[in-house]
Write a protein that holds these residues in place. Structure first.
Motif, short mmCIF file in Angstrom:
data_model
loop_
_atom_site.label_atom_id
_atom_site.label_comp_id
_atom_site.label_asym_id
_atom_site.label_seq_id
_atom_site.Cartn_x
_atom_site.Cartn_y
_atom_site.Cartn_z
N VAL A 126 -10.80 -7.61 7.93
CA VAL A 126 -10.28 -7.12 6.66
C VAL A 126 -9.93 -8.32 5.79
CG1 VAL A 126 -8.41 -5.83 5.56
CG2 VAL A 126 -9.32 -5.07 7.78
N ILE A 175 -14.32 -5.14 4.02
CA ILE A 175 -14.14 -4.90 5.46
C ILE A 175 -15.51 -5.07 6.09
CG2 ILE A 175 -13.55 -3.21 7.25
CD1 ILE A 175 -11.57 -1.95 5.45
N LEU A 184 -7.49 -4.92 -1.30
CA LEU A 184 -8.63 -4.99 -0.37
C LEU A 184 -9.88 -5.47 -1.10
CD1 LEU A 184 -9.85 -4.35 2.44
CD2 LEU A 184 -10.38 -2.07 1.56
N LYS A 199 -8.02 1.35 4.20
CA LYS A 199 -9.31 1.90 3.74
C LYS A 199 -9.08 2.96 2.65
CE LYS A 199 -11.89 1.00 7.99
NZ LYS A 199 -12.48 1.57 9.23
#
Lengths: 214, 214
Positions: free
Chosen positions: A152, A141, A138, A77
């Protein structure tokens, strides 16, 4: 034997964890590499990495916020990066040992004796001993509301591997790299190829394509 | 060898599908059984079933709305039920053949030669030849916005299997049932146990627990 939902609900907690974790079938074995905001690296074995799509190239994994993987989840994160490193048979014990609850200021690389490898494309560390190393950015999420876990999803931004394992049609031979699979929460297995089968059509039986692709 | 996101984007479509589908590592091999509103049964191999949680007992899978699995997805939406049936080595060719694009009014059970088995707890058909059969009730469908696939999550309401494969600690021995794993989109492998390892702790190395649980 028939086991109903009521019997599952009545199982001892650890028995149920072993039982239900076995039911999805065999699972991938991967080490997730991350780095925190202080620069401390983290490494964590997961059996929940799965294919989401090829274009864009996406992989997903289910993370439980209150387990030992919480450092990994927080680092993802914070930094929006992680690496996925295939576990092979020569590193099974070290990989499994990363699931111990080490303090946040301890790098699991040092604790279990695996080596960091840094790419120029991301700060998250790779596992040098791994034969397939995947750099991830990323992308999303989302909470799984049913049990408060988190899905994720990342996009593949780099792959590091020996190209001799990539066949002409793009298939990667995981087996000669001694890739392993997980069953339940703690069992590790090697694999042995049965066959590769041709694209299935309604009017013909699929046939072996093993060896044809090389 | 380093492969970047730009090189992945430039790959031939089929090459990329084979390559990216290999990168998550080994995958579970399951047949999804459903029935449509006219009572026609459907069977479809998937390699995307994964563990979501043990309590409540949840399994998930990624479905692509515009692939051959669209009948399965529609049936799950209509009936809110499906079965998950482990693929074992003696049914690999039949299981693979379910991925052919049969017309919607053809049952893949008949087309590939697998037998239906009905439970009293749900209308979706099981695969009789499968050694682990799981009855599922739909709990949620959420779109993966990144690539318009759908994450289907169900709750386990029934498990059918021979109890001799369930050890005292709940672990299910998939290997003596000849369960198989998938790599890429078309490769099937058997497995061979390496070890089961004890719960990892920071101050001790995990040790083998194989055989202890029985």
């Amino acid at each position: 034997m028939q086991i109903t939902r009521q019997e599952i609900a009545g199982m001892d907690k650890r028995f149920r964890a072993n039982f239900i974790n076995s039911l999805s079938g065999f699972k991938s074995a991967n080490l997730i590499g991350t780095v925190d905001m202080q620069g401390i690296s983290n490494l964590c074995i997961v059996s929940s990495v799965f294919h989401v799509g090829a274009n864009p190239p996406l992989l997903g994994m289910i993370m439980r916020p209150h387990t030992v993987a919480r450092d990994t989840l927080q680092n993802i994160k914070d930094t929006e990066e992680f690496t996925i490193n295939h576990v092979n048979s020569s590193m099974v014990r070290q990989a499994h040992q990363t699931s111990a609850r080490y303090p946040s200021d301890v790098s699991e690389f040092d604790a279990v004796g695996l080596s960091q490898y840094k790419s120029t494309l991301l700060n998250a560390p790779y596992v040098e001993e791994s034969k397939v190393r995947i750099g991830m950015q990323l992308r999303s999420i989302q909470e799984i509301v049913l049990n408060k876990t988190e899905l994720v999803i990342g996009e593949i931004i780099e792959v590091q591997m020996d190209n001799k394992y990539v066949l002409e049609d793009g298939f990667i031979e995981l087996e000669p790299m001694n890739g392993v699979v997980v069953s339940g929460v703690d069992a590790y297995h090697s694999t042995q190829i049965i066959d590769r089968l041709s694209y299935a059509k309604p009017d013909a039986s699929a046939s072996s394509i093993r060896g044809h692709a090389k």
